[in-house]
Structure formats: C-alpha cells, structure tokens
Design a protein around this motif. Structure first.
Motif, mmCIF file in Angstrom:
data_model
loop_
_atom_site.group_PDB
_atom_site.id
_atom_site.type_symbol
_atom_site.label_atom_id
_atom_site.label_comp_id
_atom_site.label_asym_id
_atom_site.label_seq_id
_atom_site.Cartn_x
_atom_site.Cartn_y
_atom_site.Cartn_z
ATOM 1 N N ILE A 91 55.889 -63.026 -11.402
ATOM 2 C CA ILE A 91 56.131 -61.846 -12.225
ATOM 3 C C ILE A 91 56.460 -60.663 -11.332
ATOM 4 C CG2 ILE A 91 55.205 -60.309 -13.991
ATOM 5 C CD1 ILE A 91 55.414 -63.211 -14.871
ATOM 6 N N ALA A 92 57.455 -59.924 -11.721
ATOM 7 C CA ALA A 92 57.844 -58.748 -10.953
ATOM 8 C C ALA A 92 58.004 -57.555 -11.891
ATOM 9 C CB ALA A 92 59.143 -59.007 -10.203
ATOM 10 N N TRP A 93 57.726 -56.398 -11.338
ATOM 11 C CA TRP A 93 58.037 -55.136 -12.008
ATOM 12 C C TRP A 93 59.212 -54.499 -11.277
ATOM 13 C CZ3 TRP A 93 56.046 -53.315 -16.484
ATOM 14 C CH2 TRP A 93 54.863 -53.881 -16.957
ATOM 15 N N PHE A 94 60.192 -54.081 -12.054
ATOM 16 C CA PHE A 94 61.336 -53.342 -11.547
ATOM 17 C C PHE A 94 61.346 -51.976 -12.234
ATOM 18 C CE2 PHE A 94 63.951 -56.536 -9.320
ATOM 19 C CZ PHE A 94 63.302 -57.700 -9.688
ATOM 20 N N ARG A 95 62.119 -51.075 -11.670
ATOM 21 C CA ARG A 95 62.316 -49.786 -12.329
ATOM 22 C C ARG A 95 63.733 -49.312 -12.102
ATOM 23 N NH1 ARG A 95 58.432 -45.857 -8.569
ATOM 24 N NH2 ARG A 95 59.780 -45.842 -6.701
ATOM 25 N N GLN A 96 64.187 -48.496 -13.037
ATOM 26 C CA GLN A 96 65.526 -47.934 -12.928
ATOM 27 C C GLN A 96 65.489 -46.480 -13.359
ATOM 28 O OE1 GLN A 96 68.657 -50.090 -14.953
ATOM 29 N NE2 GLN A 96 70.188 -49.222 -13.588
ATOM 30 N N LYS A 126 70.611 -44.422 -10.929
ATOM 31 C CA LYS A 126 70.249 -45.252 -9.780
ATOM 32 C C LYS A 126 70.240 -46.725 -10.165
ATOM 33 C CE LYS A 126 67.492 -41.796 -7.335
ATOM 34 N NZ LYS A 126 66.193 -41.535 -6.650
ATOM 35 N N GLU A 127 70.314 -47.562 -9.156
ATOM 36 C CA GLU A 127 70.251 -48.997 -9.394
ATOM 37 C C GLU A 127 68.802 -49.433 -9.666
ATOM 38 O OE1 GLU A 127 74.036 -50.455 -6.644
ATOM 39 O OE2 GLU A 127 72.017 -51.123 -6.180
ATOM 40 N N ARG A 128 68.681 -50.542 -10.360
ATOM 41 C CA ARG A 128 67.352 -51.103 -10.601
ATOM 42 C C ARG A 128 66.764 -51.559 -9.268
ATOM 43 N NH1 ARG A 128 66.482 -55.133 -15.624
ATOM 44 N NH2 ARG A 128 67.523 -53.323 -16.546
ATOM 45 N N SER A 148 48.268 -41.878 -8.437
ATOM 46 C CA SER A 148 48.901 -40.841 -7.606
ATOM 47 C C SER A 148 50.398 -40.760 -7.877
ATOM 48 C CB SER A 148 48.642 -41.120 -6.117
ATOM 49 O OG SER A 148 47.258 -41.193 -5.855
ATOM 50 N N LEU A 149 50.730 -40.704 -9.134
ATOM 51 C CA LEU A 149 52.135 -40.733 -9.524
ATOM 52 C C LEU A 149 52.878 -39.499 -9.050
ATOM 53 C CD1 LEU A 149 51.685 -42.321 -13.020
ATOM 54 C CD2 LEU A 149 53.185 -43.205 -11.223
ATOM 55 N N LYS A 150 54.144 -39.721 -8.704
ATOM 56 C CA LYS A 150 55.013 -38.666 -8.204
ATOM 57 C C LYS A 150 56.224 -38.544 -9.126
ATOM 58 C CE LYS A 150 53.913 -40.113 -3.467
ATOM 59 N NZ LYS A 150 54.500 -40.586 -2.187
ATOM 60 N N PRO A 151 56.887 -37.392 -9.116
ATOM 61 C CA PRO A 151 58.102 -37.254 -9.931
ATOM 62 C C PRO A 151 59.141 -38.339 -9.619
ATOM 63 C CG PRO A 151 57.362 -35.102 -9.231
ATOM 64 C CD PRO A 151 56.474 -36.101 -8.533
ATOM 65 N N ASP A 152 59.204 -38.788 -8.372
ATOM 66 C CA ASP A 152 60.153 -39.843 -8.000
ATOM 67 C C ASP A 152 59.838 -41.184 -8.651
ATOM 68 O OD1 ASP A 152 60.875 -38.831 -4.539
ATOM 69 O OD2 ASP A 152 61.624 -38.132 -6.475
ATOM 70 N N ASP A 153 58.661 -41.315 -9.233
ATOM 71 C CA ASP A 153 58.318 -42.557 -9.937
ATOM 72 C C ASP A 153 58.894 -42.584 -11.354
ATOM 73 O OD1 ASP A 153 55.090 -42.297 -8.405
ATOM 74 O OD2 ASP A 153 56.735 -43.629 -7.815
ATOM 75 N N THR A 154 59.492 -41.485 -11.778
ATOM 76 C CA THR A 154 60.078 -41.428 -13.108
ATOM 77 C C THR A 154 61.207 -42.445 -13.241
ATOM 78 O OG1 THR A 154 59.513 -39.106 -13.412
ATOM 79 C CG2 THR A 154 61.345 -39.969 -14.728
ATOM 80 N N ALA A 155 61.092 -43.320 -14.231
ATOM 81 C CA ALA A 155 62.070 -44.387 -14.424
ATOM 82 C C ALA A 155 61.685 -45.194 -15.657
ATOM 83 C CB ALA A 155 62.110 -45.313 -13.209
ATOM 84 N N VAL A 156 62.593 -46.074 -16.049
ATOM 85 C CA VAL A 156 62.237 -47.107 -17.015
ATOM 86 C C VAL A 156 61.737 -48.307 -16.213
ATOM 87 C CG1 VAL A 156 63.035 -48.614 -18.861
ATOM 88 C CG2 VAL A 156 63.963 -46.298 -18.658
ATOM 89 N N TYR A 157 60.569 -48.798 -16.589
ATOM 90 C CA TYR A 157 59.949 -49.915 -15.884
ATOM 91 C C TYR A 157 60.109 -51.191 -16.693
ATOM 92 C CZ TYR A 157 57.892 -46.813 -12.436
ATOM 93 O OH TYR A 157 57.716 -45.907 -11.408
#
Length: 120
Positions: free
Chosen positions: A34-39, A43-45, A85-94
């Motif tokens: 199982i993997a988690w990706f974000r986009q 940006k690319e996934r 410790s979430l950061k603004p750069d973590d903003t994405a669809v997961y």
C-alpha cells in the motif's frame, strides 16, 4: 467491485495533525503493498509513503520523514497515514494505492483522493 475509499482530509493549521484512512472493499489489503501518493496543484503526483506486504516494512519520502507514519489494520482492512507537524507544502490531494503482482499479472487500485489543506 474493488473500492479504495480515503477519508480524514481537511483544513488544518501549520503544525497540526491529521490521520488519513484508506478502507478497502472487494480486496484484502494484507495481500497488497500500500502506498500513499499526493498531488498538489500544478505538480506531478509524488509518492509519500508505502508499506510492504510481508514484513510491514515502510518507506517515507524525505520531505515527510519523521513527521508521517504509515500503518495498517488488517482486521479493519484499512491503512492509515498519520500526519504530524503539517506544513503548507503538504497541501495536496492524497491518494492511496494498493498494488500486487501475482503470476506476472499486476493488480493496482486507486482511491478517489482526499484533500488536505494546511493553512493559517
């Protein structure tokens, strides 16, 4: 019919936490890696984290190492991504992905995604 359903996304302030869930139906997740990706927009996934089938070994992208933890609850047929410790750069669809190869046939399934927004 195979379905992966992600949940747990939302709006959180920087430094906050969220726990994403990926619940499967139609397949047994303990037979899959199982993997988690974000986009993120424009940006690319990208891969965030994954957990293997046999020994439960896990991998994290450098950008989330030490902040995110992947785990699986086979009894609930669910995989989690604890994000601290979430950061603004973590903003994405997961998105979660279940993947395995059997007899040279690859089976891969994707969820519909859950939005994570980190903003003050």
């Amino acid at each position: 019919q195979v379905q992966l359903v992600e949940s747990g996304g939302g709006l959180v302030q920087p430094g906050g936490s969220l726990r994403l869930s990926c619940k499967a139906s139609g397949i047994t997740l303990d037979r899959y890696s199982i993997a988690w990706f974000r986009q993120a927009p424009g940006k690319e996934r990208e891969g965030v984290s994954c957990i293997s089938v046999n020994y439960g070994s896990s991998y994290y992208a450098d950008s989330v190492k030490g902040r995110f933890t992947i785990s699986r609850d086979n009894a609930k047929n669910t995989v989690y991504l604890q994000m601290n410790s979430l950061k603004p750069d973590d903003t994405a669809v997961y998105y979660c992905n279940a993947d395995r190869t059997t007899n040279f046939i690859r089976y891969t399934y994707w969820g519909q995604g859950t939005q994570v927004t980190v903003s003050s």
